[in-house]
Design a protein around this motif. Structure first.
Motif, short mmCIF file in Angstrom:
data_model
loop_
_atom_site.label_atom_id
_atom_site.label_comp_id
_atom_site.label_asym_id
_atom_site.label_seq_id
_atom_site.Cartn_x
_atom_site.Cartn_y
_atom_site.Cartn_z
N ALA A 247 0.90 -1.16 -0.06
CA ALA A 247 -0.03 0.07 0.06
C ALA A 247 0.82 1.03 -0.06
CB ALA A 247 -1.01 -0.19 1.40
N MET A 248 2.07 1.03 0.70
CA MET A 248 3.08 2.41 0.81
C MET A 248 3.46 2.45 -0.61
SD MET A 248 4.20 4.36 3.16
CE MET A 248 4.25 3.55 4.64
N VAL A 249 3.82 1.56 -1.41
CA VAL A 249 4.38 1.78 -2.84
C VAL A 249 3.15 2.48 -3.47
CG1 VAL A 249 5.03 0.37 -4.81
CG2 VAL A 249 5.79 -0.42 -2.57
N ASN A 250 1.98 2.10 -3.59
CA ASN A 250 0.90 2.81 -4.46
C ASN A 250 1.01 4.12 -3.98
OD1 ASN A 250 0.45 0.13 -5.68
ND2 ASN A 250 -1.11 -0.44 -4.03
N ALA A 251 0.93 4.31 -2.60
CA ALA A 251 0.73 5.69 -2.22
C ALA A 251 1.83 6.72 -2.48
CB ALA A 251 0.77 5.78 -0.61
N SER A 252 3.11 6.09 -2.51
CA SER A 252 4.18 6.94 -2.88
C SER A 252 4.33 7.23 -4.37
CB SER A 252 5.49 5.86 -2.64
OG SER A 252 5.68 4.97 -3.77
N ALA A 253 3.77 6.51 -5.12
CA ALA A 253 3.57 6.82 -6.65
C ALA A 253 2.49 8.12 -6.54
CB ALA A 253 2.89 5.43 -7.38
N MET A 254 1.47 8.14 -5.79
CA MET A 254 0.57 9.13 -5.78
C MET A 254 1.27 10.40 -5.32
SD MET A 254 -3.09 9.53 -3.85
CE MET A 254 -3.60 7.81 -4.34
N GLU B 252 6.53 1.46 -18.86
CA GLU B 252 7.80 1.09 -18.33
C GLU B 252 7.83 1.34 -16.83
OE1 GLU B 252 10.54 3.41 -20.25
OE2 GLU B 252 10.68 1.81 -22.14
N VAL B 253 7.06 2.46 -16.10
CA VAL B 253 7.03 2.67 -14.92
C VAL B 253 6.21 1.56 -14.24
CG1 VAL B 253 5.80 4.46 -12.91
CG2 VAL B 253 7.31 5.06 -14.91
N ILE B 254 5.02 1.39 -15.08
CA ILE B 254 4.09 0.40 -14.49
C ILE B 254 4.78 -1.02 -14.14
CG2 ILE B 254 1.95 -0.93 -15.03
CD1 ILE B 254 0.69 1.47 -16.22
N VAL C 280 6.35 -4.63 -6.41
CA VAL C 280 5.25 -5.20 -5.56
C VAL C 280 5.49 -6.80 -5.51
CG1 VAL C 280 2.67 -5.63 -5.54
CG2 VAL C 280 3.57 -3.37 -5.73
N SER C 281 5.89 -7.20 -6.56
CA SER C 281 5.98 -8.94 -6.50
C SER C 281 7.18 -9.23 -5.63
CB SER C 281 6.36 -9.12 -8.06
OG SER C 281 5.11 -9.00 -8.71
#
Length: 217
Positions: free
Chosen positions: A155-162, A190-192, A199-200
């Motif tokens: 969740a932190m990875v996702n929030a950091s992208a935001m 490429e970022v995705i 995440v994996s």
């Protein structure tokens, strides 16, 4: 035309810095909060029903605030702590604040699932309450606690992208500046791919640690 390779490396390093720093803070404080919520519950080791209810309501309120709103609301706090509201370190404050109540609830569930018979047995043997927390509750709940860490870091990875999209740097910022604003869909793709790989790795590492910590297997 893709972004220079050094831009990807810099963005990845900024994202890892944001995620690592925020995760240490959020998981540490979140676990402490979870322990307090568990032991002060109506049937807890230090039962304080009114305190527990008030703290629980406060946690629920913070959990309900969307990250983007929390990011803006904490700007004065962020400026007071790190001296700026822009950059990688400035993102650590709202990221941590966002994940603390989230992880606290996950860890609390794991602590509450510990067999009450084990706690009662420890109390019957004369163990002090803080010894029960240290040697019974935490070890028994460890697989779930680690699993919660995995979910929280992702969740932190996702929030950091935001956060990166609003001036914190990192992969989110790279996707916006080089991908969206310049109409370079390849950069966004490429970022995705990088985020999915990150995440994996976190998911695999978390599952491995949880299996090793589960003494019931």
């Amino acid at each position: 035309m893709s972004a220079p390779i050094d831009k990807y490396l810099q963005a990845l390093a900024e994202t890892l810095l944001m995620v690592a720093s925020s995760s240490v803070i959020a998981i540490g404080l979140g676990l402490a909060l979870a322990i307090v919520l568990t032991v002060t519950g109506p049937r807890g080791l230090y039962a304080l029903p009114r305190f527990h209810k008030g703290l629980s309501v406060a946690v629920n309120v913070f959990r309900a605030i969307p990250f983007i709103i929390l990011l803006v609301a904490l700007l004065p706090v962020t400026r007071g702590i790190v001296g700026t509201t822009l950059g990688t370190w400035a993102a650590v404050v709202p990221l941590s604040a966002n994940l603390i109540p989230f992880y606290a609830r996950i860890a609390q569930v794991s602590l509450n699932e510990v067999d009450s018979g084990l706690v009662e047995a420890a109390r019957a043997m004369g163990c002090k309450r803080w010894h029960i927390v240290r040697h019974v509750l935490l070890p028994e709940a460890l697989p779930g606690i680690i699993g919660g860490m995995t979910v929280s870091v992702i969740a932190m990875v996702n929030a950091s992208a935001m956060a990166g999209a609003v001036g914190a740097g990192g992969l989110g910022d790279l996707a916006i500046r080089y991908g969206y604003e310049r109409y370079e869909t390849r950069v966004m793709f490429e970022v995705i791919v990088i985020l999915v790989a990150l995440v994996s790795v976190v998911q695999f590492a978390g599952e491995s640690l949880a299996r090793k910590a589960d003494h019931r297997r």
